[in-house]
Design a protein around this motif. Structure first.
Motif, PDB file in Angstrom:
ATOM      1  N   SER A  36       5.810  -2.624   5.574  1.00 20.75           N
ATOM      2  CA  SER A  36       5.944  -1.247   5.087  1.00 20.75           C
ATOM      3  C   SER A  36       6.104  -0.251   6.222  1.00 20.75           C
ATOM      4  CB  SER A  36       4.721  -0.866   4.248  1.00 20.75           C
ATOM      5  OG  SER A  36       4.670  -1.659   3.085  1.00 20.75           O
ATOM      6  N   VAL A  37       5.400  -0.480   7.330  1.00 22.99           N
ATOM      7  CA  VAL A  37       5.478   0.433   8.466  1.00 22.99           C
ATOM      8  C   VAL A  37       6.887   0.434   9.061  1.00 22.99           C
ATOM      9  CG1 VAL A  37       4.633   0.867  10.812  1.00 22.99           C
ATOM     10  CG2 VAL A  37       3.029   0.278   8.998  1.00 22.99           C
ATOM     11  N   GLU A  44      10.958   6.848   1.253  1.00 25.08           N
ATOM     12  CA  GLU A  44      11.803   7.380   0.184  1.00 25.08           C
ATOM     13  C   GLU A  44      11.484   6.782  -1.179  1.00 25.08           C
ATOM     14  OE1 GLU A  44      13.918   9.812   1.016  1.00 25.08           O
ATOM     15  OE2 GLU A  44      13.259   9.574   3.092  1.00 25.08           O
ATOM     16  N   VAL A  45      10.624   5.769  -1.218  1.00 26.57           N
ATOM     17  CA  VAL A  45      10.347   5.066  -2.469  1.00 26.57           C
ATOM     18  C   VAL A  45       8.897   5.263  -2.894  1.00 26.57           C
ATOM     19  CG1 VAL A  45      12.141   3.329  -2.141  1.00 26.57           C
ATOM     20  CG2 VAL A  45       9.870   2.911  -1.227  1.00 26.57           C
ATOM     21  N   LYS A  46       8.635   4.976  -4.174  1.00 24.31           N
ATOM     22  CA  LYS A  46       7.281   5.142  -4.699  1.00 24.31           C
ATOM     23  C   LYS A  46       6.372   3.990  -4.297  1.00 24.31           C
ATOM     24  CE  LYS A  46       8.984   7.812  -8.542  1.00 24.31           C
ATOM     25  NZ  LYS A  46       9.695   7.644  -9.771  1.00 24.31           N
ATOM     26  N   ALA A  47       6.926   2.803  -4.113  1.00 28.42           N
ATOM     27  CA  ALA A  47       6.127   1.622  -3.762  1.00 28.42           C
ATOM     28  C   ALA A  47       6.764   0.921  -2.569  1.00 28.42           C
ATOM     29  CB  ALA A  47       6.036   0.667  -4.945  1.00 28.42           C
ATOM     30  N   ALA A  48       6.044   0.856  -1.450  1.00 23.39           N
ATOM     31  CA  ALA A  48       6.528   0.221  -0.225  1.00 23.39           C
ATOM     32  C   ALA A  48       6.455  -1.304  -0.357  1.00 23.39           C
ATOM     33  CB  ALA A  48       5.692   0.712   0.955  1.00 23.39           C
ATOM     34  N   PRO A  49       7.081  -2.050   0.567  1.00 28.04           N
ATOM     35  CA  PRO A  49       7.103  -3.513   0.481  1.00 28.04           C
ATOM     36  C   PRO A  49       5.722  -4.165   0.298  1.00 28.04           C
ATOM     37  CG  PRO A  49       8.647  -2.800   2.138  1.00 28.04           C
ATOM     38  CD  PRO A  49       7.914  -1.571   1.686  1.00 28.04           C
ATOM     39  N   ALA A  50       4.732  -3.751   1.074  1.00 33.23           N
ATOM     40  CA  ALA A  50       3.407  -4.370   0.960  1.00 33.23           C
ATOM     41  C   ALA A  50       2.818  -4.163  -0.434  1.00 33.23           C
ATOM     42  CB  ALA A  50       2.463  -3.815   2.018  1.00 33.23           C
ATOM     43  N   GLU A  51       3.078  -3.012  -1.025  1.00 25.37           N
ATOM     44  CA  GLU A  51       2.568  -2.745  -2.371  1.00 25.37           C
ATOM     45  C   GLU A  51       3.250  -3.641  -3.406  1.00 25.37           C
ATOM     46  OE1 GLU A  51       2.256   0.740  -5.736  1.00 25.37           O
ATOM     47  OE2 GLU A  51       2.518   1.360  -3.653  1.00 25.37           O
ATOM     48  N   ASP A  68      11.553   1.502  -7.857  1.00 31.09           N
ATOM     49  CA  ASP A  68      12.758   1.995  -7.189  1.00 31.09           C
ATOM     50  C   ASP A  68      13.137   1.206  -5.943  1.00 31.09           C
ATOM     51  OD1 ASP A  68      10.560   2.984  -5.786  1.00 31.09           O
ATOM     52  OD2 ASP A  68      11.319   5.026  -5.647  1.00 31.09           O
ATOM     53  N   LEU A  69      12.179   0.608  -5.247  1.00 26.91           N
ATOM     54  CA  LEU A  69      12.493  -0.152  -4.028  1.00 26.91           C
ATOM     55  C   LEU A  69      13.409  -1.332  -4.316  1.00 26.91           C
ATOM     56  CD1 LEU A  69      12.150  -0.594  -0.992  1.00 26.91           C
ATOM     57  CD2 LEU A  69      10.092  -1.909  -1.486  1.00 26.91           C
ATOM     58  N   ILE A  70      13.322  -1.885  -5.513  1.00 22.24           N
ATOM     59  CA  ILE A  70      14.173  -3.029  -5.855  1.00 22.24           C
ATOM     60  C   ILE A  70      15.642  -2.678  -5.646  1.00 22.24           C
ATOM     61  CG2 ILE A  70      14.972  -4.480  -7.766  1.00 22.24           C
ATOM     62  CD1 ILE A  70      12.114  -4.406  -8.846  1.00 22.24           C
TER      63      ILE A  70
END
Length: 189
Positions: A36-37, A44-51, A68-70
């Motif tokens: 995520s870092v 720009e997204v509501k949920a980062a990769p780690a989430e 949205d990250l998808i």
């Protein structure tokens, strides 16, 4: 005396489907959050990769397919390069996109699946991306012709976009790659 309790997700749970499609084990993620870092779109997204990974680990269902990250993930592999356990997050995103399309999950605003398909079509045709064609066809298909038009002259002037496709791509090799993928995974549209 130690008691070990393990919860085994059902075979058809989203985590198992994603792990199988992406050929990863999400048990290896211990939430260091390096993915995520380093992610260029995390802000720009509501949920980062780690989430996303943590939600899968906790048994998230199809509601995760509307994240949205998808659709905004660049598949740049920065997350993979930073991950101490070498978890292929871009593969996880590809698997989630695939499941979302299979399930008929409503498309997010702007229709990223259409843009992704048009982007890949230009790569297939020219051996590398031809931005102008991908964007023009996307704008026509979404009937969103005027958005961001004021940026176009500046992008041309700064060399960020060209009127003609680049001739530097290896079209034969690219077609061979697309052909092989089609044989292995099914037809690419």
């Amino acid at each position: 005396m130690t008691i070990k309790i393990s919860k085994q997700p059902a075979a058809d749970s989203l985590i198992r489907i994603v792990e199988k499609k992406a050929e990863v084990s999400l048990e290896k993620c211990y939430q260091c959050k390096k993915c995520s870092v380093g992610c260029p779109v995390a802000g720009e997204v509501k949920a980062a990769p780690a989430e996303i990974i943590r939600r899968l680990q906790l048994g998230a269902g199809n509601e995760l397919l509307q994240t949205d990250l998808i659709w905004m993930c660049l598949s740049c592999d920065t997350c993979y390069a930073r991950c101490p356990n070498e978890i292929n997050f871009a593969g996880i995103i590809d698997a989630l996109r695939s499941v979302a399309l299979e399930n008929g999950t409503p498309k997010p605003p702007g229709n990223p699946p259409l843009f992704n398909r048009l982007f890949l079509n230009t790569v297939k045709a020219f051996g590398r991306v031809y931005d102008l064609q991908a964007i023009a066809v996307y704008k026509i298909r979404t009937l969103n012709l005027r958005q961001d038009m004021e940026k176009f002259p500046t992008m041309l002037r700064k060399g960020k976009m060209s009127l003609l496709p680049s001739t530097g791509g290896n079209r034969k090799m690219t077609r061979r790659i697309f052909s092989q993928i089609s044989r292995e995974k099914g037809t690419i549209k």
